[in-house]
Design a protein around this motif. Structure first.
Motif, mmCIF file in Angstrom:
data_model
loop_
_atom_site.group_PDB
_atom_site.id
_atom_site.type_symbol
_atom_site.label_atom_id
_atom_site.label_comp_id
_atom_site.label_asym_id
_atom_site.label_seq_id
_atom_site.Cartn_x
_atom_site.Cartn_y
_atom_site.Cartn_z
ATOM 1 N N UNK A 92 40.937 19.618 -18.646
ATOM 2 C CA UNK A 92 41.127 21.139 -18.167
ATOM 3 C C UNK A 92 40.904 21.001 -16.710
ATOM 4 N N UNK A 93 40.284 20.227 -16.238
ATOM 5 C CA UNK A 93 39.854 20.022 -14.698
ATOM 6 C C UNK A 93 41.187 19.572 -13.852
ATOM 7 N N UNK A 94 42.058 19.131 -14.644
ATOM 8 C CA UNK A 94 43.408 18.790 -13.970
ATOM 9 C C UNK A 94 43.955 19.637 -13.320
ATOM 10 N N UNK A 95 43.797 21.036 -14.033
ATOM 11 C CA UNK A 95 44.389 22.333 -13.698
ATOM 12 C C UNK A 95 43.886 22.908 -12.386
ATOM 13 N N UNK A 96 44.852 23.015 -11.291
ATOM 14 C CA UNK A 96 44.302 23.984 -10.212
ATOM 15 C C UNK A 96 43.616 24.905 -10.651
ATOM 16 N N UNK A 145 49.207 25.308 -15.097
ATOM 17 C CA UNK A 145 49.442 24.480 -16.040
ATOM 18 C C UNK A 145 51.097 23.862 -15.823
ATOM 19 N N UNK A 146 51.861 25.028 -15.366
ATOM 20 C CA UNK A 146 53.151 24.725 -15.188
ATOM 21 C C UNK A 146 53.341 23.505 -14.103
ATOM 22 N N UNK A 150 55.033 19.548 -14.522
ATOM 23 C CA UNK A 150 56.236 19.371 -13.430
ATOM 24 C C UNK A 150 55.777 18.179 -12.568
ATOM 25 N N UNK A 151 54.567 18.097 -12.102
ATOM 26 C CA UNK A 151 54.269 16.813 -11.285
ATOM 27 C C UNK A 151 52.636 16.356 -11.530
ATOM 28 N N UNK A 236 57.572 20.111 -5.564
ATOM 29 C CA UNK A 236 56.360 20.215 -6.396
ATOM 30 C C UNK A 236 55.133 19.463 -5.853
ATOM 31 N N UNK A 237 55.241 19.433 -4.595
ATOM 32 C CA UNK A 237 53.905 18.711 -4.064
ATOM 33 C C UNK A 237 53.503 19.844 -3.096
#
Length: 570
Positions: A92-96, A145-146, A150-151, A236-237
């Motif tokens: 979950x930590x990957x999510x902004x 999540x989206x 995407x990236x 996407x960046x």
DNA sequence: GCCGTTTTCGGCCCGACTGTTTTCAGTCG
């Protein structure tokens, strides 16, 4: 077990500890150790426990854990941690916008264990009911999540830099902008980029921020404040913009260029001297003693200015304190390009077209290095065509006065270390680049022997893209680079720094190691189109600078006559 | 968990922005 694999495990440990709510300094200790290991130029697994504990950020406990990992392939502490009910939450930590605290809350209250659980909970509007969370947070999680889907990966610098330069140009030309700089890992020429940082000096930040979020490439505004805004682009960046007063520009440039490790070290050092360092300046008590330029900032701390590419806490701070920062190689030092392909094999342009772009780059020479026969798909050159191409190049060369096309080849190194063409043919060429294009998955020892055999072949001049990696597409093959560097030194061979932005191979830590051993490097573009000559060399030079290379370390900074002499010397 | 010409214990870099609160925790870089 490779340095990278060990580093990854310590980072994973840090993530799990973070969700468990452990002491933040303990977490940071594991992250710091992971960084040290990942950046170590030798083989970590070859070090004793005592030697490990001497590395910065590694003490008794982590040294002992590293040893256990290397010797048994496992770590009890880690295995136990992975069994913790919180371990899956690391994902979950990957999510902004989701950090350890929110991850825990989501799990404890809603039983969220994965990204798909999280998505479900958000769509069912359950998250907004949690304490401290609301509709906005829920919405941001879904967007996060989206964006992640995407990236996922860091982006190769070659993909992102030209796009950021377009955005940068828009901001630079605003009338409120006084000074501007692309900072962050882009300025340090890191091979892959997480997000872009732009710094501007202005007394009127508001119009700049307004213009920034309205740039056509922007699809989403993550945050917009008075001095700092973040957006996501169509590609996407993320781009972060920071605006400061001109008075603070040097301090801000230093701060936003990083790296984080470099900054933390400098701040820690400063604190011991009773000095505070932040993005607005260097402060003794309330008094600002430096801030306007980076030179001034470093000087106020008793240091020499250093190129951004060096700022990784790889020993540059110690050198700067002694005023011994090397003069790194620059783009303008490059006198030729030593690997490129023409229509004779898999290139898009004729030899003459490649030469013209070489001339436009201001070079004195280029080498045409088409492929050898094994690579059938590239229409590699047979013996007969090698001779024909030599003839052709001789003819073309007559047209030029102060420019020379060198004859060459990128010859394949076969599985047994033999070359793809006989030495009797290869010795007719000015330059022989030996590269591996097949059988990437040999065991490490076999691969090392294979390459060393090629390096021992007297006709070989350069080892092309020494680890064979393609950023984001293919991992480097397993090879003992320490031995390769030794063999290159013993046989007086050059190692290539392939500047193609998908390759950037050799990479910084190996370049630094090669430099320390006195091995020469060739920075080449491996161009398959004429335009690449001009576009790609800067990535090669950037990587060279990250490896602390000076002009004298790079063979293609030599003028033509000296370079030919260098080739002729056995 | 690491580290030390201020310390072997008590520190550990610093600040902006958001969202949800009414003064701040969480996240990020």
């Amino acid at each position: 077990m490779t340095n990278q694999q060990i580093a990854q495990i310590f980072n994973h440990i840090a993530d799990i500890l973070e969700i468990q709510g452990e002491n933040v300094f303990k977490i940071r200790a594991y992250q710091k150790a992971a960084e040290t290991i990942a950046n170590f130029t030798g083989d970590i697994s070859a070090l004793s426990e005592k030697e490990l504990a001497e590395l910065p950020g590694i003490g008794k406990a982590i040294a002992q854990k590293t040893k256990e990992l290397v010797e048994t392939g496992k770590l009890k502490y880690y295995e136990d941690l992975k069994k913790s009910e919180y371990a899956p939450l690391v994902e979950l930590l990957q999510i902004q916008s989701v950090g350890p605290k929110h991850a825990r809350l989501l799990y404890d209250r809603l039983g969220v264990k994965s990204i798909s659980d999280l998505e479900k909970a958000a769509k069912q509007e359950k998250i907004r009911k949690l304490a401290g969370m609301g509709e906005k947070t829920e919405e941001n999680i879904l967007k996060g999540i989206s964006a992640l889907r995407k990236h996922k990966e860091r982006i190769p610098i070659g993909e992102i830099l030209p796009r950021v330069e377009i955005i940068f140009a828009e901001l630079e030309k605003l009338k409120e902008t006084k000074q501007a700089l692309i900072a962050g890992s882009l300025r340090r020429f890191k091979e892959t980029i997480g997000d872009a940082d732009i710094l501007i000096a202005s007394e009127k930040p508001k119009p700049i921020m307004d213009a920034f979020v309205k740039i056509p490439q922007v699809t989403r505004v993550l945050s917009q404040g008075e001095t700092k805004s973040s957006v996501i682009t169509k590609d996407g960046f993320q781009v972060d913009l920071r605006v400061v007063e001109a008075e603070s520009f040097g301090a801000a440039a230093h701060y936003f260029t990083g790296s984080k490790a470099h900054n933390v070290k400098i701040r820690t050092m400063a604190v011991r001297k009773g000095i505070k360092v932040n993005e607005y300046g260097i402060f003794k008590g309330k008094r600002r003693i430096a801030s306007r330029t980076e030179e001034e900032v470093y000087k106020s701390l008793g240091m020499q200015w250093m190129p951004p590419e060096m700022r990784e806490d790889w020993g540059e701070i110690e050198l700067a304190l002694k005023h011994k920062i090397p003069a790194l190689v620059e783009l303008k030092d490059i006198k030729g390009d030593l690997q490129m392909h023409s229509t004779w094999s898999d290139g898009w342009n004729s030899i003459e077209e490649m030469a013209q772009d070489g001339i436009d780059c201001g070079y004195e020479y280029i080498a045409i290095t088409d492929h050898s026969p094994t690579l059938g798909i590239t229409r590699g050159l047979t013996e007969e065509r090698v001779y024909k191409q030599i003839e052709e190049i001789r003819k073309i060369n007559k047209k030029y006065k102060n420019f020379r096309i060198l004859t060459g080849i990128e010859v394949d190194v076969r599985e047994n270390g033999q070359l793809d063409l006989p030495n009797s043919v290869l010795k007719e060429l000015d330059i022989v680049v030996a590269s591996i294009h097949t059988k990437f998955n040999l065991p490490k020892e076999q691969m090392t022997t294979r390459i060393i055999k090629a390096l021992e072949n007297p006709v070989v001049d350069i080892l092309g893209h020494p680890t064979g990696r393609l950023l984001g597409k293919r991992e480097p093959f397993e090879v003992d680079m320490e031995k390769i560097i030794k063999a290159a030194k013993a046989n007086k061979k050059v190692l290539e720094l392939n500047g193609c932005p998908d390759r950037l191979d050799l990479t910084d830590i190996y370049l630094k190691q090669a430099r320390e051993k006195g091995v020469k490097i060739a920075i080449s573009t491996d161009s398959h189109k004429n335009l690449h000559l001009k576009e790609w060399m800067r990535y090669g030079v950037g990587m060279a600078r990250r490896g602390w290379l000076e002009k004298k370390d790079v063979v293609n900074t030599l003028p033509l006559d000296k370079f030919l002499k260098f080739l002729a010397t056995p």
